[in-house]
Design an enzyme around this catalytic site. Structure first.
Site, PDB file in Angstrom:
ATOM      1  CB  THR A 418      71.826  71.168   7.758  1.00 44.77           C
ATOM      2  OG1 THR A 418      72.985  70.404   8.064  1.00 44.77           O
ATOM      3  CG2 THR A 418      71.782  72.330   8.713  1.00 44.77           C
ATOM      4  CD  GLU A 457      76.695  67.279  13.081  1.00 46.53           C
ATOM      5  OE1 GLU A 457      77.184  67.557  11.976  1.00 46.53           O
ATOM      6  OE2 GLU A 457      75.482  67.214  13.288  1.00 46.53           O
ATOM      7  CG  ASP A 460      80.418  67.213   9.877  1.00 46.59           C
ATOM      8  OD1 ASP A 460      80.301  66.568   8.820  1.00 46.59           O
ATOM      9  OD2 ASP A 460      79.593  68.074  10.228  1.00 46.59           O
ATOM     10  CB  SER A 484      79.926  73.178  11.669  1.00 49.39           C
ATOM     11  OG  SER A 484      78.742  73.504  10.963  1.00 49.39           O
ATOM     12  CB  SER A 485      80.157  74.299   6.272  1.00 46.21           C
ATOM     13  OG  SER A 485      81.394  73.698   5.990  1.00 46.21           O
ATOM     14  N   GLY A 505      73.192  72.298   3.731  1.00 50.50           N
ATOM     15  CA  GLY A 505      73.959  71.909   2.555  1.00 50.50           C
ATOM     16  C   GLY A 505      75.400  71.502   2.785  1.00 50.50           C
TER      17      GLY A 505
END
Length: 609
Positions: A418, A457, A460, A484-485, A505
């Site tokens: 990212t 994506e 995820d 997401s984070s 990360g």
């Protein structure tokens, strides 16, 4: 320490001469960019001054953002131009084939706003998206490099929406510098070469990817010039036709054609499973403008992104838990213990409750309530570590007996790549923007003739529920955004901008942002020092990831003695940030070493001109 603005950069040299003389030099911007130096562009991890600031992982992208600020653009204009440039220099981390989250502070209204530009699953998707013909979940590697992993990209629409709402420049003008950079090229550094080499096997599966990133069958050499004329042409088409070129036009047709019929080298033997992303999915996509998360921490207002990302709720819950502890005067070991325990607890709750709120009931406000955090803080003991996976609690019904009533759900894998950029302008507006194509190299599929990689994506999502019988808010579904984070963060003090930060990360984004924030606010580190500090990351796993410098510290041994378990991780996160100093200057900060170091710059290093 401050250092002079790098006017040796071709782009900044051109813009500086325009700003000084009112006219461009005889060599144009395009030709200047077409002849980069034979060595990678220099980077500096910290810069202090006036007139605006930019911090990103790429010197070329940072320079482009600074050039926009110099010419009178605001933070949003510069952020979009910087992000478009990162699509050129950081194509394995970002680009128009992906998505992200945009957080904006308006200095006039003192309001923080956000855009959710996360990718979405096809309208035909269901919870069996990654279940094979044998009824079992696909192996992660089999799912990633395929059409199945690709969600509807949100990045281009995010840029256009941000400019419409808060920018001053046109969408076309904002893409133009990146277009010229793609045409002229940039000098390959060690990080770009290493990332290419690490993905060489799967890049070789796809002829278009191999042709772009493995010229002659090998990764580009450090010091060589990497050009991407196909991406430049794609940017030109977007400049001429706007986002419709992607969501309703030729670019979109090329995307869906590749997803539905991946072009694979037959000799590779790779089975790139087709996806079902369609023209209808692209046409239906919408960026969401939504309220940020907000918590008060030590008198500061901390704003971030709300679900579909878990960043704002998980960082926010951990901060609320840590309100119960004196981190300023604690020993370094006790401070780190409390930090690791708070993230362990917050991840346990995140895994159970956070998903796409358009499809699942996410108790965002309850997760961010101080009452709930207080009910969880009592689990932290000064002389022993909790054991993971820890069970979640119900934020709607906080326990009064310091217990976790739920069933533990482990933290599932997220790709660790990212990119993040932070921008501030002369008027005090600020952008914190995290964007991605998920793991390094995304799906590994370059759209033929277009010069950009598609995201992976959708991996995820949880392929299946981690624990049978326990509700999972992150299973695939039609039109759903995967959790997401990403945690782009802006912090205000008395309603005014104080500092902003973010990081790449995967799931370590949350802990990277939190540890950096705590280091700065509670431990008295400068933002630059807090970004550079050795990191550890606990995400409700049996072991906490830790960098070599952290493992070599006395604190690691002391934490091990009270039950903490560590697993080595060579590198956690790669943060950027900007702080407003008391004397009116801005300080931009980036990584000094991680991912090859970041690039921080300000418009006027020595004061207004």
């Amino acid at each position: 320490m401050s250092s002079p603005l790098r006017l040796a950069s071709p782009l900044l040299l051109t813009v500086a001469l325009v700003a000084t003389t009112g006219a461009a030099p005889s060599v144009g911007l395009t030709s200047a960019l077409a002849a980069p130096a034979a060595t990678p562009a220099p980077k500096q991890a910290e810069a202090t001054g006036y007139g605006g600031a930019v911090s990103s992982v790429s010197a070329e992208a940072t320079d482009i953002g600074i050039a926009v600020l110099r010419k009178g653009g605001n933070a949003v204009d510069a952020a979009v131009a910087t992000a478009a440039a990162l699509g050129v220099t950081e194509p394995y981390s970002s680009g128009i084939g992906g998505g992200g989250y945009f957080v904006y502070y308006n200095a006039r209204t003192h309001k923080v706003s956000t855009l959710d530009g996360r990718e979405t699953a096809p309208l035909t998707a269901d919870q069996n998206l990654f279940i094979g013909a044998d009824g079992k979940p696909l192996a992660f590697a089999d799912a990633v490099s395929s059409g199945l992993s690709v969600g509807t990209p949100g990045t281009t629409q995010t840029w256009a929406q941000a400019l419409r709402l808060w920018g001053t420049r046109s969408f076309a003008d904002s893409l133009k510098p990146a277009e010229k950079l793609a045409d002229g090229g940039f000098v390959v550094d060690a990080t770009f070469a290493q990332q290419t080499a690490a993905n060489a096997t799967r890049f070789a599966y796809f002829p278009a990817t191999r042709a772009l990133f493995l010229p002659g069958g090998k990764p580009p050499a450090v010091g060589s010039v990497f050009r991407n004329p196909d991406l430049a042409a794609t940017y030109r088409e977007l400049e001429a036709k706007g986002t419709d070129a992607l969501y309703r036009g030729d670019i979109g047709q090329d995307i869906t054609s590749l997803v539905q019929n991946p072009q694979v080298d037959p000799a590779s033997g790779w089975n790139a499973r087709p996806g079902k992303l369609s023209a209808a999915d692209l046409a239906a996509y919408r960026v969401k403008q939504q309220a940020p998360t907000e918590v008060d921490y030590r008198g500061l207002d901390v704003y971030s992104i709300a679900p579909s990302s878990s960043g704002g709720t998980t960082v926010g819950e951990a901060l609320n838990i840590l309100q119960n502890f004196d981190l300023k005067d604690a020993s370094s070991t006790q401070y780190l213990h409390d930090y690791l325990e708070a993230t362990r607890i917050a991840f346990a709750d995140r895994n159970r409750w956070v998903g796409d709120p358009s499809q699942v009931d996410v108790p965002t406000q309850a997760l961010l309530s101080q009452r709930f955090a207080d009910s969880r803080a009592c689990l932290i003991k000064p002389d022993s570590s909790l054991t993971s996976p820890l069970a979640p609690a119900d934020p709607l019904h906080p326990s009064t007996g310091c217990s976790s009533a739920g069933t533990p759900a482990p933290t599932t894998y997220e790709g660790t790549n990212t990119t993040h950029l932070t921008v501030a302008d002369r008027w005090g507006n600020v952008v914190s923007y995290t964007l991605t194509i998920e793991q390094t190299g995304g799906s590994a599929m370059v759209v033929p003739g277009r010069g950009f990689l598609l995201n992976n994506e959708l991996t995820d999502f949880d392929f299946t529920a981690p624990v049978a019988g326990v509700p999972d808010p992150n299973l695939p579904a039609a039109g759903k955004r995967p959790r997401s984070s990403m945690s782009p963060t802006i912090v205000l003090k008395n309603g005014r901008f104080d500092f902003a930060l973010g990081s790449p990360g995967g799931s370590t984004i949350i802990t990277t942002v939190l540890q950096t924030l705590l280091g700065h606010v509670d431990r008295g580190l400068t933002l630059e020092q807090a970004i550079a500090a050795p990191r550890a990351s606990q995400r409700n796993g049996a072991a906490s990831d830790a960098e070599p410098a952290f493992l070599a510290s006395p604190d690691a041994a002391a934490l091990t003695a009270i039950g903490e378990v560590f697993a080595p991780n060579p590198e956690i996160g790669a943060a950027t940030g900007i702080q407003a100093l008391p004397d009116g200057r801005l300080q931009a900060a980036a990584e000094p070493v991680r991912r090859g170091g970041g690039a921080a710059a300000v418009v006027w290093p020595v004061g207004p001109q």
